[in-house]
Design a protein around this motif. Structure first.
Motif, PDB file in Angstrom:
ATOM      1  N   ALA A  18      72.865  11.784  66.057  1.00 25.45           N
ATOM      2  CA  ALA A  18      71.670  12.416  65.506  1.00 25.45           C
ATOM      3  C   ALA A  18      71.977  13.774  64.911  1.00 25.45           C
ATOM      4  CB  ALA A  18      70.582  12.529  66.563  1.00 25.45           C
ATOM      5  N   ALA A  19      72.955  13.810  64.028  1.00 26.94           N
ATOM      6  CA  ALA A  19      73.320  15.024  63.295  1.00 26.94           C
ATOM      7  C   ALA A  19      73.936  16.073  64.181  1.00 26.94           C
ATOM      8  CB  ALA A  19      72.112  15.599  62.575  1.00 26.94           C
ATOM      9  N   GLU A  54      86.458  10.108  74.950  1.00 27.61           N
ATOM     10  CA  GLU A  54      85.473  10.554  73.981  1.00 27.61           C
ATOM     11  C   GLU A  54      84.613  11.663  74.569  1.00 27.61           C
ATOM     12  OE1 GLU A  54      84.819   6.151  71.897  1.00 27.61           O
ATOM     13  OE2 GLU A  54      83.200   7.101  73.047  1.00 27.61           O
ATOM     14  N   VAL A  55      84.139  12.527  73.701  1.00 34.60           N
ATOM     15  CA  VAL A  55      83.153  13.542  74.070  1.00 34.60           C
ATOM     16  C   VAL A  55      81.974  13.353  73.127  1.00 34.60           C
ATOM     17  CG1 VAL A  55      82.628  15.992  74.252  1.00 34.60           C
ATOM     18  CG2 VAL A  55      84.912  15.165  74.871  1.00 34.60           C
ATOM     19  N   ARG A  56      80.793  13.178  73.680  1.00 37.99           N
ATOM     20  CA  ARG A  56      79.613  12.870  72.865  1.00 37.99           C
ATOM     21  C   ARG A  56      78.630  14.037  72.885  1.00 37.99           C
ATOM     22  NH1 ARG A  56      77.553   8.247  70.723  1.00 37.99           N
ATOM     23  NH2 ARG A  56      79.220   7.060  71.740  1.00 37.99           N
ATOM     24  N   PHE A  57      78.083  14.330  71.699  1.00 35.56           N
ATOM     25  CA  PHE A  57      77.083  15.386  71.556  1.00 35.56           C
ATOM     26  C   PHE A  57      75.822  14.751  70.973  1.00 35.56           C
ATOM     27  CE2 PHE A  57      80.214  18.682  72.185  1.00 35.56           C
ATOM     28  CZ  PHE A  57      81.376  18.053  71.795  1.00 35.56           C
ATOM     29  N   THR A  58      74.739  14.894  71.673  1.00 27.50           N
ATOM     30  CA  THR A  58      73.476  14.327  71.206  1.00 27.50           C
ATOM     31  C   THR A  58      72.523  15.458  70.855  1.00 27.50           C
ATOM     32  OG1 THR A  58      73.747  12.375  72.592  1.00 27.50           O
ATOM     33  CG2 THR A  58      71.525  12.843  71.785  1.00 27.50           C
ATOM     34  N   VAL A  59      72.112  15.494  69.597  1.00 32.58           N
ATOM     35  CA  VAL A  59      71.185  16.520  69.125  1.00 32.58           C
ATOM     36  C   VAL A  59      69.825  15.853  68.934  1.00 32.58           C
ATOM     37  CG1 VAL A  59      70.668  18.219  67.348  1.00 32.58           C
ATOM     38  CG2 VAL A  59      73.039  17.728  67.954  1.00 32.58           C
ATOM     39  N   ASN A  60      68.876  16.177  69.796  1.00 32.54           N
ATOM     40  CA  ASN A  60      67.540  15.602  69.666  1.00 32.54           C
ATOM     41  C   ASN A  60      66.570  16.647  69.142  1.00 32.54           C
ATOM     42  OD1 ASN A  60      66.952  17.252  71.892  1.00 32.54           O
ATOM     43  ND2 ASN A  60      67.402  15.608  73.350  1.00 32.54           N
ATOM     44  N   ASN A  61      65.317  16.260  68.988  1.00 36.32           N
ATOM     45  CA  ASN A  61      64.323  17.172  68.407  1.00 36.32           C
ATOM     46  C   ASN A  61      64.197  18.468  69.183  1.00 36.32           C
ATOM     47  OD1 ASN A  61      63.781  15.380  66.359  1.00 36.32           O
ATOM     48  ND2 ASN A  61      62.048  14.424  67.398  1.00 36.32           N
ATOM     49  N   ALA A  62      64.324  18.385  70.507  1.00 36.03           N
ATOM     50  CA  ALA A  62      64.165  19.579  71.330  1.00 36.03           C
ATOM     51  C   ALA A  62      65.250  20.606  71.036  1.00 36.03           C
ATOM     52  CB  ALA A  62      64.185  19.200  72.811  1.00 36.03           C
ATOM     53  N   ALA A  63      66.435  20.137  70.604  1.00 30.99           N
ATOM     54  CA  ALA A  63      67.544  21.048  70.317  1.00 30.99           C
ATOM     55  C   ALA A  63      67.504  21.578  68.888  1.00 30.99           C
ATOM     56  CB  ALA A  63      68.874  20.333  70.560  1.00 30.99           C
ATOM     57  N   ALA A  65      64.216  21.899  66.807  1.00 29.10           N
ATOM     58  CA  ALA A  65      62.998  22.619  66.432  1.00 29.10           C
ATOM     59  C   ALA A  65      62.307  23.188  67.672  1.00 29.10           C
ATOM     60  CB  ALA A  65      62.051  21.676  65.682  1.00 29.10           C
ATOM     61  N   PRO A  66      61.681  24.365  67.527  1.00 20.94           N
ATOM     62  CA  PRO A  66      61.679  25.188  66.311  1.00 20.94           C
ATOM     63  C   PRO A  66      62.936  26.044  66.160  1.00 20.94           C
ATOM     64  CG  PRO A  66      60.363  26.262  67.972  1.00 20.94           C
ATOM     65  CD  PRO A  66      60.818  24.940  68.568  1.00 20.94           C
ATOM     66  N   ASN A  67      63.708  26.202  67.241  1.00 24.89           N
ATOM     67  CA  ASN A  67      64.913  27.028  67.171  1.00 24.89           C
ATOM     68  C   ASN A  67      66.124  26.219  67.622  1.00 24.89           C
ATOM     69  OD1 ASN A  67      63.508  29.541  66.491  1.00 24.89           O
ATOM     70  ND2 ASN A  67      62.736  29.472  68.599  1.00 24.89           N
ATOM     71  N   PRO A  68      67.116  25.980  66.734  1.00 29.33           N
ATOM     72  CA  PRO A  68      68.306  25.217  67.113  1.00 29.33           C
ATOM     73  C   PRO A  68      69.071  25.899  68.246  1.00 29.33           C
ATOM     74  CG  PRO A  68      68.169  25.478  64.733  1.00 29.33           C
ATOM     75  CD  PRO A  68      67.143  26.399  65.321  1.00 29.33           C
ATOM     76  N   VAL A  69      69.595  25.104  69.163  1.00 31.12           N
ATOM     77  CA  VAL A  69      70.395  25.632  70.277  1.00 31.12           C
ATOM     78  C   VAL A  69      71.703  24.861  70.346  1.00 31.12           C
ATOM     79  CG1 VAL A  69      68.398  26.369  71.611  1.00 31.12           C
ATOM     80  CG2 VAL A  69      69.301  24.059  71.926  1.00 31.12           C
ATOM     81  N   PRO A  70      72.788  25.498  70.795  1.00 32.30           N
ATOM     82  CA  PRO A  70      74.065  24.788  70.945  1.00 32.30           C
ATOM     83  C   PRO A  70      73.927  23.613  71.907  1.00 32.30           C
ATOM     84  CG  PRO A  70      74.384  27.157  71.073  1.00 32.30           C
ATOM     85  CD  PRO A  70      72.903  26.930  71.119  1.00 32.30           C
ATOM     86  N   VAL A  71      74.744  22.581  71.678  1.00 38.41           N
ATOM     87  CA  VAL A  71      74.704  21.368  72.494  1.00 38.41           C
ATOM     88  C   VAL A  71      76.059  21.171  73.167  1.00 38.41           C
ATOM     89  CG1 VAL A  71      74.412  18.864  72.482  1.00 38.41           C
ATOM     90  CG2 VAL A  71      73.010  20.296  70.985  1.00 38.41           C
ATOM     91  N   THR A  72      76.045  21.038  74.500  1.00 35.25           N
ATOM     92  CA  THR A  72      77.282  20.828  75.256  1.00 35.25           C
ATOM     93  C   THR A  72      77.668  19.358  75.224  1.00 35.25           C
ATOM     94  OG1 THR A  72      76.773  22.670  76.739  1.00 35.25           O
ATOM     95  CG2 THR A  72      78.377  21.057  77.520  1.00 35.25           C
TER      96      THR A  72
END
Length: 209
Positions: A18-19, A54-63, A65-72
């Motif tokens: 998800a981007a 593998e290392v997976r990063f999932t970027v959902n809506n909460a991460a 909007a409205p302010n992007p946050v880093p994803v572990t």
């Protein structure tokens, strides 16, 4: 000067959904042991052997909007447990027998030129997320600064992560040096990329000269 050398390569996957793309932290402990055995250097990234973790990063809506946050990043289930949890351990062991030349240098580099490319059919077209969006935090670092420090991939083929000297001449009579780092990867999530699944690979290389 010595003309023989050993090169060990290991690969690691970084996946983004998800981007997303990701980054990681690192930590190291040095162990020195007198040694009189054949010269070699071994490198382990995550699981031993040829298994690629593998290392997976999932970027959902909460991460986003409205302010992007880093994803572990979250390592795959086949990745050995680490402390702190959720990391990937990198282990470099350099074994040097006694030598009149006195010392050898181990260098650990990483190739992150490939980037995270959109997986066909996932909706993100031909987008490639650069590995410069992924960094790491370093845990239990050595005060000398010769191990893997906190940083970010720079998308080059030979980014240096660590380097240290192994002394082989008198009075050391050979050494075995073990360096261990735990890397927890993090995606900065600073740019909004098309939604989809992205996949990329970094390659680590340990060389002693």
């Amino acid at each position: 000067m010595s003309t023989s050398r050993t090169v060990e390569r290991a690969r690691g996957w970084l996946l983004a959904a998800a981007a997303a793309a990701a980054a990681a932290p690192a930590g190291a402990v040095f162990t020195f042991t007198p040694l009189d055995t054949p010269r070699e250097v071994t490198l382990q990234v995550g699981s031993p052997g040829n298994l690629v973790n593998e290392v997976r990063f999932t970027v959902n809506n909460a991460a986003v909007a409205p302010n992007p946050v880093p994803v572990t990043g979250i390592p795959s289930n086949n990745t050995p447990n680490t402390s702190p949890a959720g990391g990937v351990e990198i282990i470099v062991t350099t074994r040097m027998p006694p030598s009149v030349f006195g010392s050898d240098t181990m260098t650990l580099t990483v190739d992150s030129t490939q980037g995270l490319a959109c997986v066909g059919g996932s909706g993100c077209g031909t987008t490639v997320i650069p590995f410069t969006t992924i960094g790491w935090t370093s845990y239990n670092t050595d005060p000398s600064g010769q191990d893997i420090q906190a940083g970010t991939f720079n998308a080059t083929a030979t980014q240096q992560l660590a380097t240290y000297t192994v002394y082989t001449g008198f009075p050391w009579t050979g050494q075995s040096v073990n360096m261990r780092n735990v890397l927890v990867f993090r995606y900065d999530n600073a740019t909004l990329y098309p939604s989809g699944t992205y996949e990329g690979r970094v390659v680590y290389t340990a060389t002693n000269l």
